[in-house]
Design a protein around this motif. Structure first.
Motif, PDB file in Angstrom:
ATOM      1  N   ARG A 171       0.804  -1.215   0.000  1.00 31.91           N
ATOM      2  CA  ARG A 171       0.000   0.000   0.000  1.00 31.91           C
ATOM      3  C   ARG A 171       0.847   1.280   0.000  1.00 31.91           C
ATOM      4  NH1 ARG A 171      -3.752  -0.846   4.971  1.00 31.91           N
ATOM      5  NH2 ARG A 171      -3.605  -3.009   4.287  1.00 31.91           N
ATOM      6  N   PRO A 204      -6.305   1.516   1.904  1.00 27.23           N
ATOM      7  CA  PRO A 204      -6.847   1.042   0.629  1.00 27.23           C
ATOM      8  C   PRO A 204      -8.096   1.809   0.175  1.00 27.23           C
ATOM      9  CG  PRO A 204      -6.124  -0.829   1.925  1.00 27.23           C
ATOM     10  CD  PRO A 204      -5.946   0.390   2.791  1.00 27.23           C
ATOM     11  N   ALA A 205      -8.989   2.175   1.098  1.00 28.53           N
ATOM     12  CA  ALA A 205     -10.196   2.897   0.698  1.00 28.53           C
ATOM     13  C   ALA A 205      -9.846   4.268   0.120  1.00 28.53           C
ATOM     14  CB  ALA A 205     -11.145   3.044   1.885  1.00 28.53           C
ATOM     15  N   LEU A 230      -7.002   5.052  -1.349  1.00 25.53           N
ATOM     16  CA  LEU A 230      -6.340   4.830  -2.634  1.00 25.53           C
ATOM     17  C   LEU A 230      -7.378   4.522  -3.717  1.00 25.53           C
ATOM     18  CD1 LEU A 230      -3.343   2.684  -1.321  1.00 25.53           C
ATOM     19  CD2 LEU A 230      -3.250   5.048  -2.150  1.00 25.53           C
ATOM     20  N   ALA A 231      -8.387   3.735  -3.363  1.00 31.19           N
ATOM     21  CA  ALA A 231      -9.449   3.419  -4.324  1.00 31.19           C
ATOM     22  C   ALA A 231     -10.212   4.691  -4.693  1.00 31.19           C
ATOM     23  CB  ALA A 231     -10.388   2.365  -3.752  1.00 31.19           C
TER      24      ALA A 231
END
Ligand code: SF4
Lengths: 513, 254
Positions: free
Chosen positions: A168, A194-195, A197-198
């Motif tokens: 990440r 991750p959220a 980055l998404a």
């Protein structure tokens, strides 16, 4: 704008043993790979386990694909007729250059200098992004992992999760550094959650989806009877590409056909469970030609040969054309788990890559380069790939045949396969490889080992690639003992075991240990 | 393709003899008229020959020794869930496995249930496709925006959410299928807004994928939806919501 990534050229990749050596030394890569492959394996085992008719579906899947292959000329013409009748245009491409020229031509005809792309093995195989760049057309990858790979000027390493080798923090850095050059920059203070980055990817790509005139996709299946094409995905980037732009170009390997609409009932059960380990993937899109008022106004289907007819000519090797690119074989492969996908030097990594790439490059027809000739040795022939394969491709049998083709048919003055195997045995590949396997055995047998605190012998075949070389000299070789049967026989390496009680390569899966 | 050939008949007619309707010198190939100056594959006035050559190569590959065997497809896999399966219950459970919210309602409670879902998602402006089964959603207090005439891409992008019906739903996989029929709309309508409320009637639920395929019309554009959009591309951590609607709510009507 400098966003056009140099297409992953795999030409500079050294033969598998050397590339594997480099990868093996990268502990970080190995940890990422292990986490990913084991996570997907567990998910797959759970959702496959709840299907009482899985073996029947698998056999039906294999039979449907064999039927397609046996009558491919007829089905291809049927597909062409049904797609044309539904308002689409069908193109035939003998090779990569021809397919690329067709796509470039269509994009130019529509006066665009950019296309949005859905993740597609076929377009990677033909190096489409490079061809588009050469024609002044930028290709935007829209799958999150492909975006990571593209912005990072990197190579994909897994069919399903191409950026599996990045963690990440690395992804955060790639987005922060690369998005600005390609369009909307990453937000200030982007974290590595991750959220977040998404979300950054969502924002970055949305403007591209909304303005793109031309989309390029691959296809998971195409139904000859109806002309229906199917794309299976998770993120919704596929739906964006398939419905927003005016023009849709789908590049499809000629083996992707299914005869009838009913056949979808088999593959829409086999694929998601084998691939992401879900009962069903979030989004599956199916379209037939063009539909007034819904989606693209123009649909082009490019049917790609690029070596597939050569694969079909080999009675053993042709079953590789059943492949539905689920990547289950990668996730169970002890070699892949250690080396990662890039060591295979092609867009098709892992066990399927080891059998498909050499064939697409003509191993049954003529001499191939040393890198390609090393691929049939990138395996222990343990058989886990075949067990996981939803269309029952006998990957070990194809590998054995290729070794025989290289070693025994004596093409050219030097037997390239022997050369590769000897090199492997002599140097880089052998030592880390043995070490890797010993560690592997240890990881699986820790609770057996405790008392003695040491690992027994590794199986004979796994002791070094020379054993594989020997097997290829004795072609047709009997399938060697599998890792699992060795494990069983020797109680996880604690005893010498009795070779007479060795199991068949087909008993049990690694994930069940 | 799975029938037994008549005795004496050649079981592989297409593997070594061209079918009658194939003219290998056919110049009417669809891409023969795609003439792009400067591209190496086009030769003005000549067919590209790609189709003919591929078909010839294929026939060559399939002839001679090791010709593939005739293939029978055994379709004895399951077609249905067993008798007595609670399809609505199974569907709800499987949809919730995808982290989508499911509420069950009847004609008396459906307005309240929908209102609760919309409030929770802070959706005020709700796009609805043409059809006659979703008008009642106005009673939730949401502002309904009909996609007729078709909304622009920007209008759809700016909407809070969308409500649709479905063509059918699959219990075993927790899947909703849209096929562009009434109350389902164009594919893009259920894609751009960030919130999707799907209204499923219990009698639209089938047990298995084979049952769904048997009922669906392949000529219609289909979207199979199983939970909100998702990715596991970053260290295998599942993130719900990338490009498609990040929130999927299902209202299951008895
Ligand atoms: S060979 Fe089988 S397991 Fe591997 S990707 Fe292809 S279909 Fe999946």
């Amino acid at each position: 704008m400098t966003a056009v990534r140099p297409e992953p050229t795999f030409l500079g990749i050294p033969p598998f043993p050397e590339a594997a050596h480099t990868a093996l030394a990268d502990l970080h890569l190995r940890a990422n790979l292990r986490k990913a492959t084991h996570t997907i394996r567990e998910r797959r085992a759970a959702v496959v386990g709840e299907m009482p008719d899985w073996e029947k579906l698998r056999r039906a899947g294999a039979a449907i694909k064999d039927d397609v292959l046996a009558h491919l000329p007829r089905y291809l013409e049927q597909l062409e007729a049904s797609v044309t009748a539904a308002g689409g245009t069908v193109h035939w491409a003998r090779d990569a250059a021809e397919a690329n020229a067709i796509v470039v031509g269509i994009a130019r005809e529509h006066g665009t200098d950019e296309v949005v792309k859905i993740k597609s093995m076929a377009t990677q195989e033909i190096g489409l992004n490079n061809a588009l760049a050469a024609a002044g057309i930028r290709a935007w990858e829209t799958d999150l992992a492909e975006l990571i790979v593209q912005l990072g000027h990197d190579l994909p390493s897994h069919i399903l999760v191409p950026a599996v080798h990045k963690n990440r923090a690395e992804i955060r850095d790639i987005f922060a550094a690369g998005m600005g050059d390609a369009g909307r920059p990453a937000p200030d203070g982007l974290t590595d959650r991750p959220a977040d980055l998404a979300e950054a990817a969502r924002q970055h790509l949305r403007e591209k989806f909304l303005r793109a005139k031309v989309a390029v996709s691959g296809g998971n299946f195409a139904v000859a009877e109806t002309g229906t094409v199917c794309v299976v995905e998770s993120e919704g980037n596929g739906r964006m590409c398939l419905t927003l732009p005016d023009v849709l170009i789908t590049v499809l390997g000629i083996e992707k056909l299914l005869p009838t609409w009913q056949d979808m009932e088999v593959f829409l059960q086999l694929l998601p469970r084998s691939s992401t380990g879900e009962r069903m993937n979030p989004y599956t899109s199916m379209w037939t030609g063009v539909t007034e008022g819904d989606g693209p106004r123009s649909f082009h289907l490019v049917l790609l040969d690029n070596g597939r007819t050569d694969v079909l000519a080999d009675p053993v090797g042709r079953q590789a054309l059943r492949c539905i690119r689920c990547s289950a074989c990668l996730n169970v492969c002890p070699v892949y788990e250690r080396t990662g996908g890039q060591a295979y030097g092609s867009v098709y990594p892992g066990p399927i890559g080891a059998v498909l790439t050499p064939q697409l490059r003509g191993i049954n027809q003529h001499d191939v380069d040393p890198q390609t000739a090393s691929l049939p040795y990138a395996s222990t022939l343990c058989g886990a790939c075949r067990e996981a394969c939803p269309v029952d491709i006998d990957i070990p049998a194809i590998l054995t045949r290729q070794r025989a083709q290289l070693a025994d048919l004596g093409r050219g003055p030097v037997h390239r396969g022997e050369q590769a195997a000897m090199k492997a045995a002599a140097g880089a590949f052998a030592e880390p490889w043995r070490l890797g396997l010993a560690q592997h055995a240890a990881s699986f047998s820790r609770h057996f080992i405790g008392r003695k605190g040491k690992i027994g012998k590794v199986p004979r075949l796994l002791a070094g690639p020379l054993a594989g070389w020997t097997a290829s000299r004795d072609a047709p070789a009997a399938p060697p003992e599998s890792f699992r049967s060795w494990f069983k026989r020797t109680d996880g390496g604690l005893t010498e075991g009795d070779p007479a009680t060795a199991g068949s390569p087909a008993d049990g899966g690694l994930e069940e240990l | 393709m799975t029938t037994t050939p008549a005795p004496g008949a050649d079981p592989y007619p297409d593997s070594h003899t061209p079918l009658q309707h194939v003219d290998l010198t056919d110049t009417g190939l669809p891409h023969a008229d795609l003439q792009h100056p400067g591209l190496p594959h086009t030769y003005p006035g000549l067919p590209s020959g790609a189709k003919a050559e591929i078909l010839t190569r294929l026939r060559g590959a399939l002839s001679g020794e090791g010709r593939p065997e005739r293939v029978e497809v055994d379709r004895s896999y399951r077609r249905t869930r067993g008798e007595g399966t609670d399809l609505a219950g199974l569907f709800a459970e499987r949809v919730m496995d995808y982290k989508a919210l499911v509420l069950r309602a009847d004609p008396h409670t459906m307005v309240d249930s929908a209102a609760t879902m919309l409030r929770r998602a802070q959706v005020r402006k709700l796009v609805v496709p043409p059809g006659d089964r979703l008008g009642w959603l106005a009673a939730t207090g949401a502002e309904l925006v009909l996609d007729d005439p078709p909304l622009t891409i920007d209008q759809l992008d700016a909407a809070d959410g969308v409500a649709t019906g479905c063509a059918l739903a699959i219990a075993e996989t927790g899947t909703i299928v849209l096929d562009g029929g009434p109350d389902q709309g164009r594919r893009v309508v259920s894609l751009l807004p960030d919130y999707h409320l799907c209204v499923v009637r219990a009698d639209q639920i089938v047990g298995t994928v084979p049952e769904a395929i048997a009922r669906l019309d392949p000529t219609r554009p289909q979207t199979w939806i199983s939970g909100p959009s998702a990715t596991s591309d970053i260290e295998m951590d599942r993130v719900e919501g990338v490009h498609g609607p990040r929130t999927l709510n299902v209202l299951l009507l008895a």
